[in-house]
Enzyme design. Structure first.
Site, PDB file in Angstrom:
ATOM      1  N   MET A  57      -6.893   8.608  10.504  1.00  0.00           N
ATOM      2  CA  MET A  57      -7.122   9.032   9.220  1.00  0.00           C
ATOM      3  C   MET A  57      -8.481  10.036   9.563  1.00  0.00           C
ATOM      4  O   MET A  57      -9.391  10.060   8.746  1.00  0.00           O
ATOM      5  CB  MET A  57      -7.867   8.024   8.389  1.00  0.00           C
TER       6      MET A  57
ATOM      7  N   LYS B  66      -3.926   3.162  -3.130  1.00  0.00           N
ATOM      8  CA  LYS B  66      -4.704   3.520  -1.884  1.00  0.00           C
ATOM      9  C   LYS B  66      -4.381   4.598  -1.105  1.00  0.00           C
ATOM     10  O   LYS B  66      -4.109   4.348   0.138  1.00  0.00           O
ATOM     11  CB  LYS B  66      -5.003   2.083  -1.175  1.00  0.00           C
TER      12      LYS B  66
ATOM     13  N   ASP C 265       0.985  -1.195   0.032  1.00  0.00           N
ATOM     14  CA  ASP C 265       0.055  -0.047   0.053  1.00  0.00           C
ATOM     15  C   ASP C 265       0.912   1.290   0.062  1.00  0.00           C
ATOM     16  O   ASP C 265       2.082   1.204   0.198  1.00  0.00           O
ATOM     17  CB  ASP C 265      -0.881  -0.003   1.372  1.00  0.00           C
TER      18      ASP C 265
END
Length: 524
Positions: free
Chosen positions: A189, A75, A37
């Site tokens: 996040m 991503k 990722d």
């Protein structure tokens, strides 16, 4: 019958490649395919890329890494190179063909990492898999910002919360009143939804004076921390232009940062330093600078390559017993010399020959072969070798000097003047590597590079051939290893700001730290 491989779902940690677990590293050695990722440390990926370049046999033997195919899954925010469904399909397809697959995910795969979803897909497909936990950013990033999540004097409870809830929902799935009563909250996040998170906590009764922190690019040399209060964090974030990826921490525990901020107070934290030496030799300097907190840019401008012919070296090895001394002026000369010696003769043929090495690193390279080094000068320069040999009778003695194709003539000239016989043979060459001016010049011109390091005259020449005739920016300092390198820099019109008296990599780093501190560049 179709042979199935295996999938390792590995937590790569939050950014510092040193936080990859030993078990994760072992699984990477086995992997034939890695799907990774965006937030996986480039240092971990570089390790695999280097392995691919150096692997010369499909059978590497126990403990060595296998050549591996790298697949970037992207991503980043809402931009996905591969969708989650495509990643799931790729995992199953690769393993179904009998391959060992490493699914490398930032942080921990089971902490907001969709590792559980991917494991479910593998289980339904009958693919063997193993979960290797990673150091989650929820714990590591606050720790690198000097914020413990629990402390007997503050709180014994902590909640990890996703900050990535869909803002289009009519109602949040989170129990905000319950969260407001917990001592430490960590939102992952959460920057894009920060306003909603803060307003929800305030409405649920969290006091506006509660300490809060945003930590961006945590555990990396780019780490940036903003501390404020819950009531003022939005205004501060807008003022600073704070952007993801970042972690949001709320709680009285944030107040301990003033005492426990260890990572951002390292002497070179926030400084960007360029390394110009060959890629194969940049590791030690890079590690020392990174340990001191620097952001390191590797920009190799030269490469060590074999000579066009080994004829002279082979000829000297054929009469090796005739020499009284061998002088090594670089590690680069040690390696090819002994490689050719092993191919043609026995290392025991050096019996009775004295060995001189220009410095401790070169001496160590010789000693690792089981040989004693008889002389290491106090000054790690050609002048130091000449001075140190002054204690010995050299007239009538034969010296062998395996060195670079282009080297200073001081040693052979001085020894010849004293009556010695000196054979200089080419053991290696330095050639310029065009690393691409566009990769470094814009950063230097924009004032984003604090220092460029040079470890030899050839690195100076190589870099300046790439840089050209443009004026050197005032904001970018120059650090040189040894006076010969410094003299080469000055010939090109470069200002030499750092020249440490001890001409070693460790000395160079000490000199850089000393310069930054004396210039008022230490971090507050």
């Amino acid at each position: 019958m179709e042979t199935k491989g295996k999938v390792y779902i590995i937590g790569a940690g939050p950014g510092d490649p040193g936080l990859l677990t030993l078990k994760g590293f072992k699984a990477l050695k086995e992997a034939e395919v890695i799907i990774y990722d965006h937030l996986v440390s480039p240092g971990i990926i570089a390790l695999k890329a280097e392995q691919n370049r150096t692997s010369d046999s499909p059978d590497e033997g126990p403990g060595k890494m296998k050549p591996t195919r790298l697949i970037y899954a992207g991503k980043e925010g809402g931009d996905h190179t591969l969708s989650q469904d495509e990643i799931n399909e790729r995992l199953v397809a690769e393993a179904a063909q009998g391959r060992i697959v490493a699914r490398l995910k930032g942080g921990d795969p089971f902490v907001f990492g969709r590792g559980g979803e991917e494991a479910e897909v593998l289980a339904r497909a009958g693919i063997p898999f193993e979960i290797i936990p990673g150091v989650t950013s929820a714990v590591a990033v606050p720790a690198y910002a000097g914020i413990p999540l629990t402390h007997r004097g503050f709180t014994s409870a902590v909640a990890l919360v996703t900050g990535h809830e869909d803002p289009g929902k009519e109602k949040s799935d989170l129990d905000w009143p319950a969260l407001a009563r917990i001592g430490t909250l960590v939102f992952l996040m959460g920057v894009k939804n920060l306003s909603r998170i803060v307003s929800s906590l305030l409405e649920a009764g969290k006091p506006p004076e509660t300490p809060a922190a945003l930590i961006r690019w945590g555990t990396t040399p780019y780490q940036e921390t903003l501390t404020s209060t819950l009531g003022e964090i939005i205004e501060q974030t807008c003022r600073r232009g704070f952007r993801p990826p970042a972690i949001f921490v709320v709680g009285q525990i944030v107040g301990l940062r003033d005492q426990l901020n260890w990572f951002e107070t390292r002497p070179l934290f926030g400084k960007t330093i360029v390394i110009t030496r060959p890629k194969a030799q940049a590791g030690e300097l890079s590690s020392l600078l990174e340990e001191a907190g620097a952001r390191v840019i590797r920009f190799p401008v030269i490469e060590i390559v074999p000579p066009e012919t080994y004829d002279d070296l082979d000829s000297a090895l054929g009469r090796i017993e005739s020499y009284h001394w061998i002088i090594f002026t670089s590690v680069n000369g040690v390696r090819p010399f002994f490689k050719r010696l092993r191919e043609q003769r026995d290392i025991r043929d050096l019996k009775g020959i004295r060995i001189c090495a220009i410095g401790p690193i070169t001496a160590r390279a010789v000693a690792e072969l089981g040989l004693r080094v008889d002389l290491v000068p106090a000054s790690y320069l050609s002048e130091g070798i000449v001075e140190a040999l002054g204690r010995f009778e050299v007239a009538g003695k034969r010296f062998l000097l395996p060195r670079a194709e282009e080297s200073r003539e001081l040693i052979p000239e001085e020894l010849t003047r004293r009556g010695a016989v000196v054979d200089t043979v080419t053991a290696y060459r330095t050639v310029r590597v065009d690393s691409g001016r566009e990769k470094i010049a814009p950063l230097i011109e924009a004032g984003e590079v604090d220092m460029v390091t040079f470890t030899s005259p050839s690195t100076v020449r190589g870099f300046m051939e790439i840089w050209g005739t443009d004026p050197w920016p005032d904001k970018t300092r120059v650090a040189c290893l040894g006076p010969v390198t410094a003299a080469a820099a000055e010939r090109f019109g470069l200002p030499v700001d750092v020249l440490e008296e001890v001409f070693t990599v460790e000395g160079l780093v000490r000199g850089i730290i000393s310069y930054v501190k004396s210039a008022g560049g230490e971090n507050s």
